[in-house]
Design a protein around this motif. Sequence first.
Motif, PDB file in Angstrom:
ATOM      1  N   LEU A  24       0.807  -1.228   0.000  1.00 26.48           N
ATOM      2  CA  LEU A  24       0.000   0.000   0.000  1.00 26.48           C
ATOM      3  C   LEU A  24       0.837   1.274   0.000  1.00 26.48           C
ATOM      4  N   ALA A  25       1.870   1.326   0.828  1.00 24.13           N
ATOM      5  CA  ALA A  25       2.621   2.576   0.962  1.00 24.13           C
ATOM      6  C   ALA A  25       3.983   2.299   1.586  1.00 24.13           C
ATOM      7  N   THR A  26       4.900   3.238   1.404  1.00 19.09           N
ATOM      8  CA  THR A  26       6.220   3.129   2.031  1.00 19.09           C
ATOM      9  C   THR A  26       6.355   4.142   3.157  1.00 19.09           C
ATOM     10  N   VAL A  48      -0.602   6.445  -1.805  1.00 18.78           N
ATOM     11  CA  VAL A  48      -0.959   5.066  -1.490  1.00 18.78           C
ATOM     12  C   VAL A  48      -1.301   4.391  -2.818  1.00 18.78           C
ATOM     13  N   VAL A  49      -0.868   3.141  -2.985  1.00 17.35           N
ATOM     14  CA  VAL A  49      -1.142   2.427  -4.235  1.00 17.35           C
ATOM     15  C   VAL A  49      -2.057   1.230  -3.961  1.00 17.35           C
ATOM     16  N   ARG A  77     -10.714  -5.907  -0.943  1.00 13.37           N
ATOM     17  CA  ARG A  77     -11.806  -4.932  -0.780  1.00 13.37           C
ATOM     18  C   ARG A  77     -12.038  -4.478   0.660  1.00 13.37           C
ATOM     19  N   THR A  78     -11.131  -4.790   1.570  1.00 12.08           N
ATOM     20  CA  THR A  78     -11.244  -4.257   2.930  1.00 12.08           C
ATOM     21  C   THR A  78     -11.128  -2.737   2.892  1.00 12.08           C
ATOM     22  N   VAL A  79     -12.030  -2.034   3.587  1.00 12.38           N
ATOM     23  CA  VAL A  79     -11.914  -0.581   3.687  1.00 12.38           C
ATOM     24  C   VAL A  79     -10.783  -0.265   4.659  1.00 12.38           C
ATOM     25  N   LEU A  80      -9.784   0.474   4.173  1.00 10.48           N
ATOM     26  CA  LEU A  80      -8.541   0.690   4.934  1.00 10.48           C
ATOM     27  C   LEU A  80      -8.430   2.080   5.522  1.00 10.48           C
ATOM     28  N   GLY A  81      -9.258   3.004   5.060  1.00  9.97           N
ATOM     29  CA  GLY A  81      -9.166   4.385   5.521  1.00  9.97           C
ATOM     30  C   GLY A  81      -9.908   5.286   4.564  1.00  9.97           C
ATOM     31  N   TRP A  82      -9.362   6.484   4.343  1.00 13.03           N
ATOM     32  CA  TRP A  82     -10.020   7.399   3.413  1.00 13.03           C
ATOM     33  C   TRP A  82      -9.010   8.331   2.770  1.00 13.03           C
ATOM     34  N   LYS A  83      -9.460   9.003   1.724  1.00 16.49           N
ATOM     35  CA  LYS A  83      -8.667  10.029   1.037  1.00 16.49           C
ATOM     36  C   LYS A  83      -9.371  11.371   1.239  1.00 16.49           C
TER      37      LYS A  83
END
Length: 110
Positions: A24-26, A48-49, A77-83
Amino acid sequence: MGMVYRIYLEGERIYGCANCKTHLATIHSMMSRAFNGQHGRAYLFETVVNIIEGEPIDREMTTGKHTVRDISCCKCRTVLGWKYDRAFEPLQQYKEGKYILERNLLVDVQ
Ligand SMILES: [Zn+2]
C-alpha cells in the motif's frame, strides 16, 4: 473485467493490507502518525497504491468539514481508511489529496 494489476513497492519499510498483504505505501510517503481513524490510530500518507476510491462524501470531523472518499484494498476490498478530497478549513488544506490508513489494518510486509 480484466485482471487487477498490483504495484509492488520497494524500500526499507513497506506497509501492506493486514488481510491480504497487498502493498500500500512506504515509510517515505508517511507524513504523520498523529491521526485517528475509525478504529484507533491512523497514519497520513502522501501516496498510497493498490486501492479503490469510493464516492466523495462530506464528513464532519473534529478538525472541521471535509470531503472524503473511503479507500479499499484492490485485492480483498477491505476498507482501509479514506482520502481527503477537500478540507473546508484553510489550516487543514495540506491534507487535500492525501490518504489516511488505519494502523490496525496495516501490516509490515518488509
Ligand atoms: Zn487486502
